[in-house]
Write an enzyme that holds these catalytic residues in place. Structure first.
Site, PDB file in Angstrom:
ATOM      1  N   GLU A  66       1.978   9.605  11.280  1.00 29.09           N
ATOM      2  CA  GLU A  66       1.903  10.319  10.004  1.00 29.09           C
ATOM      3  C   GLU A  66       2.119   9.369   8.833  1.00 29.09           C
ATOM      4  O   GLU A  66       2.503   8.216   9.009  1.00 29.09           O
ATOM      5  CB  GLU A  66       2.988  11.412   9.961  1.00 29.09           C
ATOM      6  CG  GLU A  66       4.402  10.827  10.083  1.00 29.09           C
ATOM      7  CD  GLU A  66       5.509  11.852   9.978  1.00 29.09           C
ATOM      8  OE1 GLU A  66       5.327  12.998  10.430  1.00 29.09           O
ATOM      9  OE2 GLU A  66       6.564  11.490   9.423  1.00 29.09           O
ATOM     10  N   HIS A  68       3.226   9.750   4.324  1.00 31.49           N
ATOM     11  CA  HIS A  68       3.674  10.647   3.249  1.00 31.49           C
ATOM     12  C   HIS A  68       4.219   9.815   2.103  1.00 31.49           C
ATOM     13  O   HIS A  68       4.408   8.600   2.250  1.00 31.49           O
ATOM     14  CB  HIS A  68       4.735  11.628   3.757  1.00 31.49           C
ATOM     15  CG  HIS A  68       5.683  11.035   4.759  1.00 31.49           C
ATOM     16  ND1 HIS A  68       6.607  10.094   4.413  1.00 31.49           N
ATOM     17  CD2 HIS A  68       5.818  11.229   6.098  1.00 31.49           C
ATOM     18  CE1 HIS A  68       7.293   9.744   5.502  1.00 31.49           C
ATOM     19  NE2 HIS A  68       6.829  10.403   6.540  1.00 31.49           N
ATOM     20  N   HIS A  72      11.293   6.319   4.341  1.00 34.22           N
ATOM     21  CA  HIS A  72      12.297   6.547   5.382  1.00 34.22           C
ATOM     22  C   HIS A  72      13.240   5.354   5.436  1.00 34.22           C
ATOM     23  O   HIS A  72      12.805   4.206   5.341  1.00 34.22           O
ATOM     24  CB  HIS A  72      11.651   6.636   6.767  1.00 34.22           C
ATOM     25  CG  HIS A  72      10.948   7.909   7.074  1.00 34.22           C
ATOM     26  ND1 HIS A  72      11.485   9.152   6.859  1.00 34.22           N
ATOM     27  CD2 HIS A  72       9.736   8.121   7.645  1.00 34.22           C
ATOM     28  CE1 HIS A  72      10.624  10.071   7.269  1.00 34.22           C
ATOM     29  NE2 HIS A  72       9.546   9.479   7.739  1.00 34.22           N
ATOM     30  N   HIS A 106       3.056   5.581  10.224  1.00 32.04           N
ATOM     31  CA  HIS A 106       4.137   5.150  11.114  1.00 32.04           C
ATOM     32  C   HIS A 106       4.227   6.048  12.337  1.00 32.04           C
ATOM     33  O   HIS A 106       3.887   7.234  12.290  1.00 32.04           O
ATOM     34  CB  HIS A 106       5.472   5.106  10.376  1.00 32.04           C
ATOM     35  CG  HIS A 106       5.844   6.387   9.686  1.00 32.04           C
ATOM     36  ND1 HIS A 106       5.297   6.778   8.491  1.00 32.04           N
ATOM     37  CD2 HIS A 106       6.713   7.373  10.030  1.00 32.04           C
ATOM     38  CE1 HIS A 106       5.808   7.929   8.128  1.00 32.04           C
ATOM     39  NE2 HIS A 106       6.671   8.336   9.043  1.00 32.04           N
ATOM     40  N   CYS A 120      17.643   8.605  10.793  1.00 35.68           N
ATOM     41  CA  CYS A 120      16.613   8.589   9.754  1.00 35.68           C
ATOM     42  C   CYS A 120      17.096   9.387   8.552  1.00 35.68           C
ATOM     43  O   CYS A 120      17.409  10.566   8.665  1.00 35.68           O
ATOM     44  CB  CYS A 120      15.312   9.190  10.288  1.00 35.68           C
ATOM     45  SG  CYS A 120      13.994   9.240   9.062  1.00 35.68           S
TER      46      CYS A 120
HETATM   47 MN    MN Z   1       7.684  10.239   8.610  1.00 38.94          MN
END
Ligand code: MN
Length: 152
Positions: A66, A68, A72, A106, A120
């Protein structure tokens, strides 16, 4: 006002008072991964601007591929594996730290004969992950190790 500070104790599997959750809703591909939401989603945790989660990937499993806008902040806390970052693959060992910058494709893999658990931290308010299509993978990854490892 009652302060909201607390300690969450480690349990044999996971943490006391934290229920393991399904990883994510439909629309993405993932395998053998459990999510523990430790801080930021619970009652009396509204002061936090971030959410702290732990993901545990069983040997052979992987997270969604994914991307975005939100970044992270990741630390490996158990086991080993690898991560796809764009067109690169990086091996990971316990206590390694990963920064995933905005819009970077990632995916974490527990592909080194062991489970892979990682902490995370994300913003509380964040955009939804997007899933690439095959064409986008070819454009970003070309004919790379990352492209061969990627699981859509
Ligand atoms: Mn992610």
């Amino acid at each position: 006002m009652k302060p909201n500070s607390k300690v969450i104790r480690k349990a044999k599997q996971g943490w006391e008072t934290v229920q393991p959750k399904v990883y994510k809703t439909a629309g993405t591909s993932f395998k053998d991964i459990t999510r523990f939401s430790l801080l930021g989603e619970g009652e009396n945790e509204h002061e936090l601007n971030m959410q702290t989660r732990v993901f545990r990937v069983l040997e052979g499993g992987y997270s969604s591929l994914e991307y975005h806008r939100h970044p992270h902040s990741v630390m490996i806390i158990e086991g080993k594996g690898s991560v796809i970052l764009g067109d690169e693959v990086h091996d990971l060992n316990t206590f390694d730290v990963v920064y995933i910058s905005p819009e970077t494709l990632h995916q974490f893999h527990a592909d080194k004969g062991a489970p892979l658990s990682f902490l995370c931290v994300v913003d509380r308010y964040r955009d939804r992950p997007a899933v690439p299509d095959e064409k986008m993978l070819d454009e970003i990854m070309g004919d790379s190790e990352a492209r061969r490892k990627a699981r859509l």
